[in-house]
Design a protein around this motif. Structure first.
Motif, PDB file in Angstrom:
ATOM      1  N   THR A  66       0.848  -1.180   0.000  1.00  0.00           N
ATOM      2  CA  THR A  66       0.000   0.000   0.000  1.00  0.00           C
ATOM      3  C   THR A  66       0.888   1.237   0.000  1.00  0.00           C
ATOM      4  OG1 THR A  66      -1.650  -1.203   1.281  1.00  0.00           O
ATOM      5  CG2 THR A  66      -1.920   1.181   1.138  1.00  0.00           C
ATOM      6  N   LEU A  67       0.602   2.163  -0.878  1.00  0.00           N
ATOM      7  CA  LEU A  67       1.309   3.439  -0.959  1.00  0.00           C
ATOM      8  C   LEU A  67       0.410   4.527  -0.393  1.00  0.00           C
ATOM      9  CD1 LEU A  67       2.558   3.013  -4.594  1.00  0.00           C
ATOM     10  CD2 LEU A  67       4.048   3.205  -2.606  1.00  0.00           C
ATOM     11  N   PHE A  68       0.978   5.429   0.368  1.00  0.00           N
ATOM     12  CA  PHE A  68       0.233   6.554   0.932  1.00  0.00           C
ATOM     13  C   PHE A  68       0.880   7.843   0.444  1.00  0.00           C
ATOM     14  CE2 PHE A  68      -0.317   2.981   3.757  1.00  0.00           C
ATOM     15  CZ  PHE A  68      -1.680   3.001   4.012  1.00  0.00           C
ATOM     16  N   ASP A  69       0.045   8.782  -0.023  1.00  0.00           N
ATOM     17  CA  ASP A  69       0.557  10.035  -0.574  1.00  0.00           C
ATOM     18  C   ASP A  69      -0.409  11.164  -0.216  1.00  0.00           C
ATOM     19  OD1 ASP A  69       2.275  11.710  -1.963  1.00  0.00           O
ATOM     20  OD2 ASP A  69       1.566  11.104  -3.943  1.00  0.00           O
ATOM     21  N   PRO A  74      -3.797  12.430  -7.691  1.00  0.00           N
ATOM     22  CA  PRO A  74      -3.005  11.218  -7.473  1.00  0.00           C
ATOM     23  C   PRO A  74      -1.957  10.931  -8.545  1.00  0.00           C
ATOM     24  CG  PRO A  74      -5.101  10.623  -8.398  1.00  0.00           C
ATOM     25  CD  PRO A  74      -5.130  12.122  -8.197  1.00  0.00           C
ATOM     26  N   ALA A  75      -1.550  11.927  -9.305  1.00  0.00           N
ATOM     27  CA  ALA A  75      -0.624  11.695 -10.418  1.00  0.00           C
ATOM     28  C   ALA A  75       0.682  11.058  -9.957  1.00  0.00           C
ATOM     29  CB  ALA A  75      -0.343  13.004 -11.148  1.00  0.00           C
ATOM     30  N   ARG A 110      -5.121  -0.220  -7.327  1.00  0.00           N
ATOM     31  CA  ARG A 110      -6.247   0.707  -7.203  1.00  0.00           C
ATOM     32  C   ARG A 110      -5.806   1.932  -6.425  1.00  0.00           C
ATOM     33  NH1 ARG A 110     -11.934  -0.165  -4.047  1.00  0.00           N
ATOM     34  NH2 ARG A 110     -12.907   1.701  -4.877  1.00  0.00           N
ATOM     35  N   VAL A 111      -6.259   3.101  -6.862  1.00  0.00           N
ATOM     36  CA  VAL A 111      -6.010   4.355  -6.160  1.00  0.00           C
ATOM     37  C   VAL A 111      -7.322   4.802  -5.533  1.00  0.00           C
ATOM     38  CG1 VAL A 111      -5.369   6.780  -6.424  1.00  0.00           C
ATOM     39  CG2 VAL A 111      -4.167   5.027  -7.747  1.00  0.00           C
ATOM     40  N   ALA A 120      -4.327   6.896  -1.273  1.00  0.00           N
ATOM     41  CA  ALA A 120      -3.701   5.597  -1.030  1.00  0.00           C
ATOM     42  C   ALA A 120      -3.830   4.765  -2.300  1.00  0.00           C
ATOM     43  CB  ALA A 120      -4.361   4.874   0.143  1.00  0.00           C
ATOM     44  N   ALA A 121      -2.849   3.933  -2.533  1.00  0.00           N
ATOM     45  CA  ALA A 121      -2.883   3.008  -3.667  1.00  0.00           C
ATOM     46  C   ALA A 121      -2.539   1.626  -3.149  1.00  0.00           C
ATOM     47  CB  ALA A 121      -1.892   3.424  -4.748  1.00  0.00           C
TER      48      ALA A 121
END
Length: 133
Positions: A66-69, A74-75, A110-111, A120-121
């Protein structure tokens, strides 16, 4: 070492060793960090099931990262998904403790928007591995 431990260690090493990803994020964690500034990655515990043969132990499972930004859009996160995929799909075939990857593929990503300016992705992979020792 268990299949879970070997796989988690190899996954963390692959992500932390992928320079394009690490140049863009503030860390790779194996649980929700107490104090981390976005963007960062979290390696989820793999879900593994039996995939053995008569004479070899084997596991099939799902890995997820999981990515958090944060940001207006969300680019950047979409670019990071690609880097996570490259890092995970570049996992070495020999994982250690006799475990070897038989197949590894990206399943889905999925984003999602978590709130105002928070994203989150989720990246999921399928792995099949055999213990050859």
């Amino acid at each position: 070492m268990s299949a879970h431990d070997v796989l988690a260690d190899a996954l963390a090493v692959a992500l932390r060793g992928h320079a394009p990803l690490m140049a863009e994020i503030n860390g790779v964690f194996d649980m929700a960090p107490l104090r981390a500034v976005r963007p960062y990655a979290q390696v989820e515990d793999a879900v593994l099931s039996d995939w053995g043969t008569k004479d070899m132990a084997g596991r099939e499972g799902r890995l997820s990262v999981t990515l958090f930004d944060q940001g207006a859009a969300p680019a950047r996160l979409r670019v990071l998904i690609g880097e996570v995929e490259r890092a995970v799909l570049g996992l070495p075939r020999e994982l250690g403790a006799g475990w070897r990857v038989a197949s590894l593929s990206a399943v889905r990503s999925r984003v999602v928007r978590e709130g105002d300016g928070r994203w989150a992705a989720w990246c999921e992979f399928r792995v099949r591995m055999l213990q050859v020792q």
